[in-house]
Design an enzyme around this catalytic site. Structure first.
Site, short mmCIF file in Angstrom:
data_model
loop_
_atom_site.label_atom_id
_atom_site.label_comp_id
_atom_site.label_asym_id
_atom_site.label_seq_id
_atom_site.Cartn_x
_atom_site.Cartn_y
_atom_site.Cartn_z
N GLY A 15 13.59 3.30 0.82
CA GLY A 15 14.46 3.14 -0.34
C GLY A 15 15.54 4.20 -0.41
O GLY A 15 16.71 3.90 -0.67
N GLU A 35 14.38 15.62 2.83
CA GLU A 35 13.07 15.08 3.17
C GLU A 35 12.20 16.21 3.72
O GLU A 35 12.57 16.85 4.70
CB GLU A 35 13.19 13.96 4.21
N CYS A 43 6.24 4.01 5.07
CA CYS A 43 6.19 2.78 5.85
C CYS A 43 6.31 3.06 7.34
O CYS A 43 5.50 2.59 8.14
CB CYS A 43 7.30 1.83 5.41
N CYS A 48 3.03 0.89 6.94
CA CYS A 48 3.01 -0.47 7.45
C CYS A 48 3.34 -0.59 8.93
O CYS A 48 2.75 -1.43 9.62
CB CYS A 48 3.91 -1.37 6.61
N LYS A 51 0.36 0.85 11.04
CA LYS A 51 -0.79 0.01 10.71
C LYS A 51 -0.69 -1.35 11.39
O LYS A 51 -1.67 -1.86 11.94
CB LYS A 51 -0.88 -0.16 9.20
N TYR A 178 -5.56 -3.97 -0.42
CA TYR A 178 -5.11 -4.47 0.87
C TYR A 178 -5.16 -3.40 1.96
O TYR A 178 -5.46 -3.70 3.12
CB TYR A 178 -3.70 -5.07 0.76
N ALA A 180 -7.39 -0.87 2.22
CA ALA A 180 -8.79 -0.76 2.62
C ALA A 180 -9.22 -1.94 3.46
O ALA A 180 -9.86 -1.79 4.52
CB ALA A 180 -9.67 -0.64 1.38
N GLU A 182 -7.41 -4.08 5.19
CA GLU A 182 -6.74 -4.10 6.49
C GLU A 182 -7.38 -3.12 7.46
O GLU A 182 -7.63 -3.45 8.63
CB GLU A 182 -5.25 -3.79 6.30
N HIS A 435 4.18 -31.44 13.84
CA HIS A 435 2.82 -31.68 14.34
C HIS A 435 2.74 -31.38 15.83
O HIS A 435 3.67 -31.69 16.57
CB HIS A 435 2.44 -33.13 14.08
N GLU A 440 1.84 -27.69 8.78
CA GLU A 440 2.13 -29.05 8.33
C GLU A 440 1.29 -29.43 7.12
O GLU A 440 1.65 -30.33 6.35
CB GLU A 440 1.91 -30.05 9.46
#
Length: 452
Positions: A15, A35, A43, A48, A51, A178, A180, A182, A435, A440
């Site tokens: 962000g 930073e 992330c 993420c 991970k 999520y 934990a 994952e 298909h 589908e």
């Protein structure tokens, strides 16, 4: 008053970096960013991205087994954690360099140090330097939360999971969200004997009940020992590992205990409250629809605001802030209808309302199908896919879509588009099926399985 910069961003995650880049490159602003850790934030460095790479790594044993079922003469070998970890670190370093390159290309001045807010228009760096700014953006993200229990220092968090010296033989994952769930799947896939404790009645609270039940059943069928209604009272070091004394009266020994019991906004020690910036009960920076705090010159985006804690959301919030303040394009980010994916095995993809939330608003129809997908059915596995649509009975609009199965994250991204446009069940029905595919089923379910 003359300021040193037009914008000072505290936090180099997704962000903050997006806001800094847009303000500088497209808004013509003089921008600085601080930073204190690695550029890229949660992330990229400890969330993420690494991970998901671990998810990929953990999925190969089942792929190898499937390949044998399809006639390939392949044999599973040992997983080399040290080799994988080195490759992972190299990839994260590459991504961090890309983030730095993006900022440099936009002309953003980067300070690799901690920054705190001194007043409404000034920040103080840990080096002692004071920098004045017309606008200040807080984008410091979140941090893992570990409850204060005896022996808590024996546990690790998601931050440390990518840097383990070796894989454990036995692991306990504490938490039911999520992250934990994952990591429970990742560890199990890498050959670790995995147990998951969650104090609630079912994992993945907040997701559609049927979908999270489907995920839980599949995880347990794969061999993950999930104990709901169970929490840790204390952790103790033993000669053989770590003993977890639980609320269900059991005492089990593990080599690794991972706490994934939620995250908290990373706002402590920034000096915000003293300036009149309101913080919520979990430390979240309180902002309005424009991401502005009670101090007009100070804004905040991302997980530190505890609105919707997803990387793409932080990016959109940062972009909207830069558009509004520096590009003269007033922009509010709409936090409704945000698609998300949980990279458990099987994956869960979701957008819109759960069946429970939709039913609370009025009459609905529920269309759902569960089936064994062709690929794993042929390989002899018992995997089952869930496809589910929640429909408003009056308007016929699809209010929610929930998918559990391989590729659910990829499918839900596309399903989010028509649902965001207000597509009706009949719009789905008019779509010709592709298909043979799993997806589908989303356009071939004709009769509701439940109404109400």
């Amino acid at each position: 008053m003359a300021f040193d910069v037009d914008l000072f961003v505290i936090g180099g995650g997704s962000g903050g970096v997006r806001a800094a880049r847009i303000a500088a490159a497209e808004g013509g602003a003089r921008v600085a960013l601080a930073e204190e850790s690695r550029m890229g934030g949660t992330c990229v460095i400890r969330g993420c991205v690494p991970k998901k790479l671990m998810v990929f790594a953990s999925d190969f044993p089942t792929q190898i087994a499937d390949a044998r079922a399809y006639g390939w003469d392949v044999q599973p070998g040992a997983f080399d954690w040290t080799r994988f970890r080195a490759a992972l670190e190299a990839e994260l370093s590459r991504l961090e360099a890309a983030y730095r390159g993006t900022l440099a290309g936009a002309g953003v001045q980067v300070h690799d140090t901690r920054a705190t807010v001194e007043d409404a228009h000034a920040v103080r760096l840990a080096t002692g330097e004071r920098i004045t700014a017309k606008h200040i953006l807080i984008a410091t993200g979140g941090r893992p939360f570990v409850p204060d229990i005896p022996g808590a220092d024996l546990a690790v968090t998601s931050n440390e999971m990518f840097h383990l010296p070796a894989l454990p033989r036995r692991a306990l994952v504490v938490g039911g969200g999520y992250i934990a769930s994952e990591f429970a799947g990742i560890l199990h896939g890498l050959g670790v004997q995995t147990t998951q404790y969650y104090r609630g009645a079912q994992i993945l609270r907040g997701f559609d009940d049927e979908a999270r039940g489907h995920v839980s059943n599949a995880m347990q069928a794969a061999g993950i020992a999930i104990h709901c209604g169970t929490d840790v009272l204390r952790l103790e070091r033993t000669p053989g590992g770590i003993r977890a004394v639980a609320t269900d009266g059991t005492e089990r020994e593990f080599d690794l205990v991972l706490y994934a019991t939620g995250r908290r906004p990373n706002s402590a020690g920034l000096g915000l409250e003293a300036l009149g910036v309101e913080l919520g009960r979990h430390g979240e920076v309180v902002v309005d629809d424009w991401s502005q705090t009670a101090v007009p010159s100070i804004h905040a985006v991302g997980d530190v605001t505890n609105r919707v804690n997803l990387t793409p959301v932080a990016i959109r919030e940062g972009h909207a802030f830069a558009d509004t303040v520096f590009r003269g394009v007033p922009t509010k980010f709409d936090h409704c209808l945000i698609a998300s994916a949980v990279f458990t095995r099987p994956e869960l993809g979701t957008v819109g309302l759960s069946e429970e939330a939709a039913r609370a608003l009025g009459p609905i129809e529920v269309y759902a199908a569960t089936f064994r997908p062709m690929q794993t059915l042929f390989a002899g596995r018992q995997d089952r896919v869930l496809m589910k649509l929640v429909v408003d009975a009056a308007s016929r609009k699809v209010l929610g879509c929930h998918i559990v199965g391989p590729g659910a994250g990829e499918m839900i991204q596309l399903a989010a588009i028509p649902i965001g446009m207000g597509a009706t069940k009949e719009d789905f029905d008019r779509t010709v099926a592709v298909h043979p595919t799993m997806a589908e089923e989303l356009v071939t379910m004709r009769k509701p399985v439940r109404t109400g």
